[in-house]
Design a protein around this motif. Sequence first.
Motif, PDB file in Angstrom:
ATOM      1  N   ILE A 441       0.845  -1.197   0.000  1.00 12.54           N
ATOM      2  CA  ILE A 441       0.000   0.000   0.000  1.00 12.54           C
ATOM      3  C   ILE A 441       0.875   1.239   0.000  1.00 12.54           C
ATOM      4  O   ILE A 441       1.827   1.336   0.760  1.00 12.54           O
ATOM      5  N   THR A 443       0.435   4.781   1.178  1.00  8.90           N
ATOM      6  CA  THR A 443      -0.528   5.525   1.991  1.00  8.90           C
ATOM      7  C   THR A 443      -0.841   6.905   1.414  1.00  8.90           C
ATOM      8  O   THR A 443      -1.973   7.385   1.521  1.00  8.90           O
ATOM      9  N   MET A 446      -3.243   6.453  -1.311  1.00 11.37           N
ATOM     10  CA  MET A 446      -4.547   6.102  -0.766  1.00 11.37           C
ATOM     11  C   MET A 446      -5.320   7.360  -0.363  1.00 11.37           C
ATOM     12  O   MET A 446      -6.526   7.449  -0.573  1.00 11.37           O
ATOM     13  N   GLN A 449      -6.611   8.863  -3.410  1.00 10.11           N
ATOM     14  CA  GLN A 449      -7.739   8.072  -3.909  1.00 10.11           C
ATOM     15  C   GLN A 449      -9.026   8.443  -3.153  1.00 10.11           C
ATOM     16  O   GLN A 449     -10.093   8.603  -3.758  1.00 10.11           O
ATOM     17  N   LEU A 450      -8.916   8.600  -1.848  1.00  9.06           N
ATOM     18  CA  LEU A 450     -10.092   8.996  -1.055  1.00  9.06           C
ATOM     19  C   LEU A 450     -10.568  10.391  -1.474  1.00  9.06           C
ATOM     20  O   LEU A 450     -11.773  10.642  -1.607  1.00  9.06           O
ATOM     21  N   ASP A 476     -14.172  -0.371   1.187  1.00 13.53           N
ATOM     22  CA  ASP A 476     -13.044  -1.145   0.641  1.00 13.53           C
ATOM     23  C   ASP A 476     -11.711  -0.574   1.123  1.00 13.53           C
ATOM     24  O   ASP A 476     -10.788  -1.312   1.490  1.00 13.53           O
ATOM     25  N   MET A 477     -11.610   0.739   1.100  1.00 17.33           N
ATOM     26  CA  MET A 477     -10.356   1.373   1.522  1.00 17.33           C
ATOM     27  C   MET A 477     -10.122   1.164   3.020  1.00 17.33           C
ATOM     28  O   MET A 477      -8.985   0.963   3.456  1.00 17.33           O
ATOM     29  N   THR A 478     -11.195   1.203   3.791  1.00 14.73           N
ATOM     30  CA  THR A 478     -11.070   0.985   5.237  1.00 14.73           C
ATOM     31  C   THR A 478     -10.511  -0.407   5.508  1.00 14.73           C
ATOM     32  O   THR A 478      -9.623  -0.585   6.349  1.00 14.73           O
ATOM     33  N   ALA A 480      -8.722  -2.134   3.381  1.00 15.23           N
ATOM     34  CA  ALA A 480      -7.360  -2.205   2.840  1.00 15.23           C
ATOM     35  C   ALA A 480      -6.328  -1.602   3.798  1.00 15.23           C
ATOM     36  O   ALA A 480      -5.232  -2.145   3.944  1.00 15.23           O
ATOM     37  N   LEU A 502      -5.632   8.549   7.539  1.00 19.57           N
ATOM     38  CA  LEU A 502      -6.643   7.725   6.856  1.00 19.57           C
ATOM     39  C   LEU A 502      -7.654   7.167   7.853  1.00 19.57           C
ATOM     40  O   LEU A 502      -8.847   7.098   7.574  1.00 19.57           O
ATOM     41  N   LEU A 506     -11.208   8.391   6.733  1.00 14.17           N
ATOM     42  CA  LEU A 506     -12.172   7.390   6.249  1.00 14.17           C
ATOM     43  C   LEU A 506     -13.416   7.377   7.135  1.00 14.17           C
ATOM     44  O   LEU A 506     -14.547   7.264   6.637  1.00 14.17           O
TER      45      LEU A 506
END
Lengths: 565, 113
Positions: A441, A443, A446, A449-450, A476-478, A480, A502, A506
């Motif tokens: 990952i 970060t 990510m 992406q969010l 899904d991200m949570t 991941a 995150l 999230l």
Amino acid sequence: MSVAPLHVETDVLIIGAGGAGMYAAIEAARAGCDVFLLDRSLIGRGGATVMAQMTVAVALGSETPDHWSHHLDNTLEAGRGLCDERLARLLCEEGPHCIREMDDWGVGWARKDGRITQAFAPGHDRPRCAYVDFLNTGPAVSKTLRHIVTHTKNIRRAGDLIVVDLVHSGDEVVGAVALHLPTGAPVTIAAKATIVATGGLTRLYRRNSASSNMGGDGYALALRAGVPLIDMEFVQFFPIGHLAPRLIGMDPIMWDPFRYKLGGKLLNRDGEEFTSRYGSSEDGRYVTTRDVATYAIVKEVEAGRGSPHGGAYLSFQHRSESELRAAFGPVVDRLAKNNIDLTKMAVEVAPIAHYHMGGVVADERMQTEVPGFLVAGEAVGGANGANRLSGNAITEAVVFGRRAGLTAAERAKAMPKQAFDPQAARATTELLTSCAPRKDINTAAMIAQLQAVMSDDVGPFRTEAKLTRALTAIEDMTKAVGERPIGSGGAFDLVLQDWLDLRNMLTVARTVTVAALARTESRGAHQREDFPGMLPQWHLNQLARLDADGIALTQVPITAQAAAQ
Amino acid sequence: MSLTAQLKVWRGDKPDAGEWEHYEVPFEPGQSVLDGLRWIRANRDPSLAIRFSCINANACKECMLELDEKTVYACTARLEAREMTLAPLSNKPLVRDLVTEIAPPAERFGRSA
């Protein structure tokens, strides 16, 4: 690494050193308390206040006769019926005191003939907005408060501390656990009162007007501490954020003060003014409120009449060079360095995430429902309802900050010593020390992406399909990012910081999305394309809490009415 | 029009034991050095330590570093299609990579608390 955390004890802990946090620190210290003021960035540099290049709404009556009750009427009207009237009243009534106090401290409000200048801004019934020239309102407020903080006894300050969780003892908040970024060490802080002044959540969006540290930390801290959030579906988009050409060294919301002074024309691809199509005729003046202007620009782009980068043109070409120089001052030269000559060209602007109306539920003393836990500034929910009036953000920061400082001091002074059990902090300190690297990952990617998910699907215009898709992506991200922190645990470990961010972002993104999905109407900053129009049955607030299944929403009568019953 | 900058970036947490890392960074004319560093974090290595807060406004004054041995703000220095050497401030205590201790002593944890 040693697992024994460093420990600090204080009367009043303040998390966030923007306008609200610094005013709170000054007030609590003046009341005789020992204050620990921390920030995840540096003191007085991060947050939103330093970025506010615009104006401060306050009923001083220095241009035309005014009274705070008129300011309140305008605030409530802008809030589309959802304001917590107690908080809105506090903002309007105590604003003049704070603005005059900062005047005494030398903030340098623009003046004419000795009187503080007040500009007209959309949504106000008269000129009410004080400012510091040129584009210096926020920086001047920050610098002034920072100066007073530095020269007030009993305020300890520390930057580079990221608060991870609040710490409970029984039903009370008794302090916090933080990560000291330069060393990676966990730090526990025992406090008789804790004020969360962490600002809003604009970092959830790709294009935003605040600092990179406004990722909704305070909202996530509140949710995990068992305190509800209110009005989380109402994210304010600022309609004319700078889009193109690339402009560096300037805040993207810089165009607003110049529209106050010079009007400025909002034009589509074909050079036509278009806001009248959406119910607000401008004719070179600046009268369209933020929600309507945002709607007009997005709809114009969707109709294929946007500017090349997907926004609208903002033009001052109808103004003379000398008028531009008088209004923009040295900013003309900064624009020239970016190859922008306003006498010859229009710039492109588009809506940009700017402010969050929602936030932590608190009363007019800034006390949340958990003793020992207070909030201040943008972190507080309810004062601005469904849409914030121009100029109310700095006013809210200083008024709510001052009030939180007073309330915290009352509590701290009545309490002999805080019972802080290190065991209560252990889960969080162990979370920090359990971090481990992961190769699968990135970060930082990510977070980007969010931001894309929130911008594309939970932006100013929403549908059930988009919001549902966003919720799936957030879940899904949570999964991941997982429950074990990612990072190496060393000095200035930005991977660990990203993971902690995150964790908060999230949770907060999910809260915004769930609340937006539930509100099946359009009101103020929350516009549902599948439910156009404001509905009387939605004349209510939504509260969000964290429970075992995720975010639990409840619909409640408007807060001021509930309090009056 | 996409161009490429060759960023040569100092990495390490001890002043006398650092390494130079090289990154090819695509950019559009007008983009800042900070844009390039953020691109590296999101696309190459998220562990690259940089300090910034306001991103673009030159309001926070946190992103100071040395570009070709001159002190600049990363948010206002522009990317160029050439090798650009980025190092931490040489007159401030090193924290890691491009991050130095720039807060006044009274605002550093450990001294203030």
